[in-house]
Write a protein that holds these residues in place. Structure first.
Motif, mmCIF file in Angstrom:
data_model
loop_
_atom_site.group_PDB
_atom_site.id
_atom_site.type_symbol
_atom_site.label_atom_id
_atom_site.label_comp_id
_atom_site.label_asym_id
_atom_site.label_seq_id
_atom_site.Cartn_x
_atom_site.Cartn_y
_atom_site.Cartn_z
ATOM 1 N N TYR A 57 2.085 9.113 0.929
ATOM 2 C CA TYR A 57 0.635 9.134 1.123
ATOM 3 C C TYR A 57 0.194 7.693 1.331
ATOM 4 N N LYS A 58 -0.718 7.483 2.264
ATOM 5 C CA LYS A 58 -1.151 6.135 2.599
ATOM 6 C C LYS A 58 -2.406 5.771 1.816
ATOM 7 N N SER A 67 0.827 -1.199 0.000
ATOM 8 C CA SER A 67 0.000 0.000 0.000
ATOM 9 C C SER A 67 0.861 1.247 0.000
ATOM 10 N N GLY A 68 0.263 2.357 -0.402
ATOM 11 C CA GLY A 68 0.940 3.645 -0.329
ATOM 12 C C GLY A 68 1.257 4.245 -1.675
#
Length: 976
Positions: free
Chosen positions: A764-765, A562-563
């Protein structure tokens, strides 16, 4: 004599006649009560029998009561109009003071309003709809519980067995609809969904029911809750068995309306219901329900229903009817029968017959007595204080064979349990079922049904596939023969691996998402929205989980990292710092090492000083400081005389060796390894410097950069094959200074172009890539479980290696980072060890020194007699002590096997032994007043006796204490 008996007989006849007249005069007053039941139903038949038996039993026990219920039974025939007509007829013709019934909730709604107007209590033991409230009908009393009571029991079962979707099948009547709102709300609290509600109208035929069942069979949900009358429920289950819906995998739950009368159903219906679980009210065992009662109940039941099969015992509705009569009879006795029982209301000329009905004068008092009446009845505690019975335990049953078996109980206090008065279960999964009796499910299965199935008769699962700009993730093509859609890529491989691990077969087909511009900013949003529009059953591919897409679909757990991160160029970092030698150790490490070096040196000096080390005698000097520092760094064994100081230094040298090795390795790494640093480490830094940033055209990253605060003029979209060219040019040459992409795309980029670039972030997640399914899809949980299984093992590594790492290159350059210095915490254990050993050696040394001094004092006292024998007082009055030298040694250089020999002075004659051997040092000590002269030699030293004698003569002829080899004793003695 014969006339006397005749006279007596005459008197007896007169007395009997008078008693009969008096008895007739005291006959109980009739208290008229109406009963409205559907005598064609099972509940109506059982209730009629129970009401008649209750009147008989009550007044056989209370023979002296002044009132007696006069029961007037009317048949509603299951029709609301007929029931209303019967109520009006009872009020008009029989002036009834109360009405028991009506049986249906829809009937009770109208009659209760009528009773409230005429002040006649309406007591129903069968109207269970929650819509019947006491606010609008103050004279309505429920001698049972409303259906909402069993809602929590049903929901507890749904939660305990782990079902997520249920279908409601109910009568399209006031009774059937009354439970819906309460049940749906309770299911929502446990995150269970009702995808469909099947309302069966009263006019539905067998064919209509069969069509509805086929419709339910085509759905995925396999859990059905049936809330119907016993007559219509019997028809539903008979048809469900014909449709094959009573086989393995199905779940059927019946409410108390059917479960309470399960014994009264025909054997064929019970056989069709095998595997059903139901909720019914629990009847506690009591002495009142004995054999004599059941015999009397069956006797009366055969009178009312001669053509019906006899029942073994009444159901719960029959017991409530029995207790209701007792409660009403007791209230009637307290109220009594008034002469003016009914008061006619004032009417106008245009009044209807309903308006002409008289209002009861004792209705309010009768209602009050009914509500205050409490007793232990056949059904349990009969208490109408709250205008309905208190919540009692509910029993969970399982229909097996031609009967049922007990599964468990539900109580308001303890929830689900196998036995009453037992602690509640943790209804959080199948583990809680260990405390309930096992259930035989439809199809005679003992395995808990999953609650949903992919319909075998339905179409294939439609799997939507997008035209991805990254063929490594998704690539589609058309089969030239069948024209079917083919797909391959990382996302496709993961989906196909998921299908293999599902606990059931899944028949599916790929369908390509056709769009004019696959790189438009809304293409993926449109693709996901197709699932909401039911064009696809599932959407797979490189779909990022973002908030704006969640209102339409549910996402599985992500199958990638993720991310969102940045790709930036790296630059070589040349280290020209003249103080680089200090960087391997942190400031705290430098300070701690210096402190421990000084502390260890001080302790070693103290230990050696206490043990008489000749190198450390005298006042403290620079030379001693030099020796101490050398002790802490270089172990000089020849200068250490005490074993404690050797131990302290040994532990310290181990710590010093580890520290020196770590320092050397860290410094060598800093000097020899090439270090690279990213051009930007923060996206805010790039924004402040006004650098250009690139992103994948059509991605949601564009909106993300705008939200961060980037100027649109500094944002440049690119196709995937243009990203490398743009980044290599740089922002000053028409390119960009950094790329902002999803982490999976960054891994793909670096696998191809790893030289000179690195990833920064995530900045950014985001949740990663996942599959999209319709809201509350039963496939969601199963697919997510399979993804966890894949991503938690070696399978995901092999799939990524196949599609991403096929052209990978290893970036062997080291990216510079901070925090590489060795900290004090890293060596905390070693410093704690050396500090502990060093500190503990100090008290041990003091104790040993004190012990040696005490031992020397004891030896001195023991040698006093020897001094008197061998020593004499000289002319100067001095007595020489041969142990004095040992005392001055400090205990660390004691001479072994020494022999003290007292030599006579110049005025003393004495015989000395001539044969004495001593292998240790030869030590002579002469005392000249306050001055002590030491003379000595090495062990086994062959020193002439004449030389030794001459040395002694030079002492001036005073008394001398001498330790010499035995072969020199004669010469020494002759030269005193």
């Amino acid at each position: 004599m014969e006339k006397i008996p005749q006279t007596i007989l005459f008197l007896l006849l007169i007395f009997s006649f008078g008693a009969a007249q008096n008895s007739t005069a005291r006959k109980a007053d009739e208290f008229h009560v109406g009963v409205i039941l559907d005598l064609g139903s099972l509940v109506g038949k059982a209730s009629q029998t129970s009401i008649s038996l209750a009147v008989e039993d009550f007044y056989s026990v209370h023979q002296n009561y002044s009132t007696k219920l006069a029961i007037h039974i009317r048949d509603s025939m299951g029709n609301e109009v007929q029931a209303a007509s019967a109520a009006i007829e009872l009020l008009e013709n029989h002036k009834v003071q109360a009405i028991i019934g009506p049986q249906k909730s829809s009937e009770a709604a109208f009659i209760s309003k009528l009773g409230s107007i005429k002040q006649v209590p309406i007591v129903s033991f069968t109207a269970t709809s929650p819509d019947l409230t006491y606010d609008s009908m103050p004279y309505f009393v429920r001698a049972t519980l409303n259906d909402s009571v069993q809602v929590n029991n049903i929901v507890s079962l749904i939660k305990a067995y782990g079902w997520r979707e249920v279908v409601l099948i109910y009568d399209d009547t006031e009774y059937g609809r009354g439970i819906l709102a309460h049940l749906v709300d309770a299911l929502q609290q446990i995150d269970a969904h009702v995808p469909y509600r099947s309302a069966i109208p009263l006019s539905a035929t067998s064919e209509n029911m069969m069509q509805e069942l086929y419709k339910l069979m085509a759905m995925q949900t396999r859990v059905f809750i049936v809330h119907m009358s016993s007559t219509r429920a019997s028809l539903i289950f008979t048809k469900a068995k014909e449709a094959g819906m009573m086989n393995e995998g199905f779940v059927w739950i019946i409410t108390d309306g059917v479960a309470n009368v399960i014994e009264s159903l025909s054997p064929s219906v019970i056989e069709a219901m095998n595997g059903v679980i139901g909720i019914r009210f629990h009847v506690p065992k009591s002495q009142e329900l004995d054999t004599s009662f059941l015999i009397r109940w069956n006797r009366i039941n055969r009178q009312f229903n001669p053509n019906e099969l006899s029942l073994d015992k009444p159901n719960i509705f029959g017991l409530w009817a029995y207790d209701t009569v007792w409660a009403l009879a007791q209230a009637a006795e307290k109220v009594g029968v008034s002469e003016n029982k009914n008061k006619r209301l004032q009417t106008s000329k245009n009044s209807t017959s309903l308006d002409l009905l008289a209002a009861s004068t004792n209705g309010p008092e009768l209602l009050k007595e009914i509500l205050q009446n409490k007793f232990r009845g056949l059904s349990g505690n009969f208490d109408l204080t709250d205008r309905q019975l208190p919540v009692s335990p509910l029993q969970i049953i399982n229909v097996v064979g031609r009967s049922w078996k007990h599964v468990g109980f539900w109580t308001l206090e303890n929830g689900l349990s196998r036995k009453l008065n037992q602690n509640s279960l943790k209804t959080t999964g199948s583990a809680s079922m260990l405390d309930l009796n096992p259930v035989i499910w439809p199809g005679e299965s003992t395995e808990i049904p999953r609650g949903w199935e992919i319909p075998t008769s339905g179409d294939k699962l439609r799997v939507g596939v997008p035209p991805s700009a990254y063929p490594e993730f998704v690539r589609t093509s058309k089969d030239p023969v069948t024209n079917a859609t083919r797909a391959c890529g990382l996302s496709i491989d993961i989906f196909e691996e998921v299908v293999k691990r599902l606990p059931f077969a899944l028949n599916y087909e790929y369908q390509a998402f056709d769009t004019i511009d696959a790189t438009s900013s809304t293409s993926y949003n449109d693709f996901v929205h197709q699932v909401y529009l039911q064009r696809y059953d599932i959407a797979i591919g490189d779909i990022t989980i973002i908030y704006s897409r969640t209102p339409d679909v549910d996402f599985t757990i992500p199958y990638t990292e993720s991310g969102v991160g940045m790709i930036v160029p790296v630059k070589e970092k040349v280290n020209k710092n003249m103080w680089i030698f200090s960087r391997p150790l942190s400031k705290g490490m430098w300070f701690g090492s210096i402190v421990f070096i000084m502390y260890t040196a001080i302790v070693v000096w103290l230990l050696e000083h206490l043990n008489g080390n000749t190198h450390l005698h005298g006042p403290f000097s620079l030379k001693q400081l030099e020796i101490l520092m050398s002790f802490s760094i270089f172990e000089e064994k020849e200068k250490l005389k005490c074993i404690l100081s050797r131990l302290v230094l040994l532990v310290w040298m181990f710590v010093f060796l580890v520290l020196a090795s770590s320092y050397t390795a860290s410094l060598a790494s800093m000097l020899t390894v090439q270090q690279l640093s990213p051009t930007f480490t923060d996206i805010r830094e790039l924004q402040k410097q006004g650098g250009y940033v690139g992103f994948h055209r059509g991605s949601y990253i564009e909106g993300l950069l705008v939200d961060i605060g980037f100027d649109r003029s500094k944002m440049r979209p690119y196709a995937p094959d243009e990203l490398h060219i743009a980044l290599s040019k740089g922002g000053q040459n028409g390119g960009v200074a950094a790329l902002v992409l999803d982490v999976p795309y960054i891994k793909l980029f670096l696998a191809k172009y790893c030289k000179g670039y690195t990833m920064v972030g995530p900045i950014y997640k985001s949740a990663g890539f996942a599959f999209a399914l319709p809201k509350r899809s039963p496939l969601l949980a199963e697919i997510s479980k399979a993804i966890i299984n894949i991503t938690g093992g070696d399978t995901i590594i092999q799939i990524e290696k196949k599609w991403i790492d096929q052209n990978s290159c290893l970036n062997e350059d080291k990216i510079d980072g901070s925090g590489s210095a060795i900290t004090f915490d890293s060596f905390g254990g070693l410093f704690l060890l050396t500090g502990f050993v060093t500190t503990c050696s100090i008290p041990v040394a003091f104790l040993m020194n004190h012990y040696k001094k005490d031992q020397q004092k004891v030896l001195t006292k023991l040698e006093d007699p020897n001094k008197q024998r061998y020593g004499q007082q000289g002319e100067n009055g001095l007595i020489q002590d041969g142990d004095q030298g040992n005392e001055e040694n400090g205990g660390c250089n004691n001479i072994d096997n020494q022999e003290t020999i007292w030599l006579p002075g110049p005025n003393t004659n004495g015989d000395l032994p001539r044969d004495c051997t001593l292998n240790n040092r030869v030590t002579a000590k002469a005392n000249f007043g306050s001055q002590v002269v030491h003379m000595g030699g090495e062990p086994n030293m062959s020193k002439g006796c004449s030389s030794l004698a001459s040395e002694l003569n030079e002492t001036g002829g005073v008394d001398v204490t001498l330790k010499v080899p035995g072969d020199c004793l004669a010469d020494v003695g002759s030269n005193n």
